[in-house]
Motif scaffolding. Structure first.
Motif, PDB file in Angstrom:
ATOM      1  N   TYR A 217       0.946  -1.252  -0.108  1.00 12.43           N
ATOM      2  CA  TYR A 217       0.030   0.037   0.029  1.00 12.43           C
ATOM      3  C   TYR A 217       0.934   1.289   0.041  1.00 12.43           C
ATOM      4  O   TYR A 217       1.501   1.576   1.296  1.00 12.43           O
ATOM      5  N   LEU A 218       1.135   1.656  -1.092  1.00 12.83           N
ATOM      6  CA  LEU A 218       1.746   2.953  -1.452  1.00 12.83           C
ATOM      7  C   LEU A 218       1.505   4.307  -0.747  1.00 12.83           C
ATOM      8  O   LEU A 218       2.256   4.998  -0.352  1.00 12.83           O
ATOM      9  N   GLY A 219       0.260   4.689  -0.956  1.00 10.46           N
ATOM     10  CA  GLY A 219      -0.263   5.822  -0.589  1.00 10.46           C
ATOM     11  C   GLY A 219      -1.591   6.118  -0.904  1.00 10.46           C
ATOM     12  O   GLY A 219      -2.286   4.945  -1.309  1.00 10.46           O
ATOM     13  N   ASP A 220      -2.008   7.219  -1.067  1.00 11.46           N
ATOM     14  CA  ASP A 220      -3.327   7.566  -1.623  1.00 11.46           C
ATOM     15  C   ASP A 220      -3.291   8.769  -2.991  1.00 11.46           C
ATOM     16  O   ASP A 220      -2.389   9.346  -2.807  1.00 11.46           O
ATOM     17  N   LEU A 221      -4.088   8.628  -3.513  1.00 10.95           N
ATOM     18  CA  LEU A 221      -4.426   9.609  -4.795  1.00 10.95           C
ATOM     19  C   LEU A 221      -5.760  10.191  -4.551  1.00 10.95           C
ATOM     20  O   LEU A 221      -6.987   9.183  -4.727  1.00 10.95           O
ATOM     21  N   ALA A 222      -6.068  11.129  -4.199  1.00 12.92           N
ATOM     22  CA  ALA A 222      -7.459  11.936  -3.970  1.00 12.92           C
ATOM     23  C   ALA A 222      -8.096  11.052  -2.765  1.00 12.92           C
ATOM     24  O   ALA A 222      -9.149  10.533  -3.148  1.00 12.92           O
ATOM     25  N   ARG A 223      -7.426  10.519  -1.725  1.00 13.01           N
ATOM     26  CA  ARG A 223      -8.017   9.739  -0.714  1.00 13.01           C
ATOM     27  C   ARG A 223      -8.542   8.443  -1.118  1.00 13.01           C
ATOM     28  O   ARG A 223      -9.100   7.768  -0.528  1.00 13.01           O
TER      29      ARG A 223
END
Length: 168
Positions: free
Chosen positions: A83-89
């Motif tokens: 899980y790398l991160g979020d893009l626009a949550r």
């Protein structure tokens, strides 16, 4: 870019931060090599609509892999994903075997867990960073915001050849 953001604090803290590097001994062994290399430069990045998680979030995000929509197959094989991160949550995942960055494309107004699409966004983290975080593809997946204006001020919003006159 980190220095320019820090020079404009506290205004930039709301929409962008490039944290200092994580000490190598604090990066969990399970972190994939491309992400490890990023963490050795920046232990977390907030860039407008993009948030790439730092070392403090590794364990929590690993648990979150189990709650991905069934169509993705992620919850069946969580060891295959990071899980790398979020893009626009919404989740950005990295396939451990290929290094590709995956997302839930916004083809409707439905939340990601109600969509039936999950696909590769970029073939590797380096291209994702260059295109979507620090480059001209940001608006393809995010909003026209302070981060986009910051990229534009730094000459990073034009794709190769976009700013050339015909015949140049």
């Amino acid at each position: 870019m980190r220095a320019d953001l820090e020079a404009d604090q506290p205004a930039t803290l709301l929409w962008a931060q490039i944290h200092q590097a994580a000490p190598a001994h604090e990066i969990p062994a399970e972190v994939p090599r491309p992400v490890r290399e990023l963490l050795e430069v920046a232990d977390g990045v907030r860039a407008g609509d993009v948030e790439l998680w730092g070392t403090a979030d590794v364990d929590y995000r690993r648990v979150m892999l189990g709650s991905m929509p069934e169509l993705t197959g992620v919850s069946d094989e969580p060891a295959d994903w990071y899980y790398l991160g979020d893009l626009a949550r919404e989740p950005l995942l990295l396939r451990r075997d290929t290094g590709a960055v995956w997302w839930f494309p916004r083809t409707s107004g439905d939340p990601f867990y109600a969509r039936d699409e999950f696909e590769e966004l970029m073939p590797n983290l380096e291209y994702f960073l260059a295109g979507y975080v620090f480059g001209p593809l940001y608006l393809d997946a995010a909003t026209d915001d302070e981060w986009w204006e910051f990229l534009d001020r730094h000459g990073l919003t034009a794709e190769d050849g976009d700013d050339e006159e015909p015949g140049e």
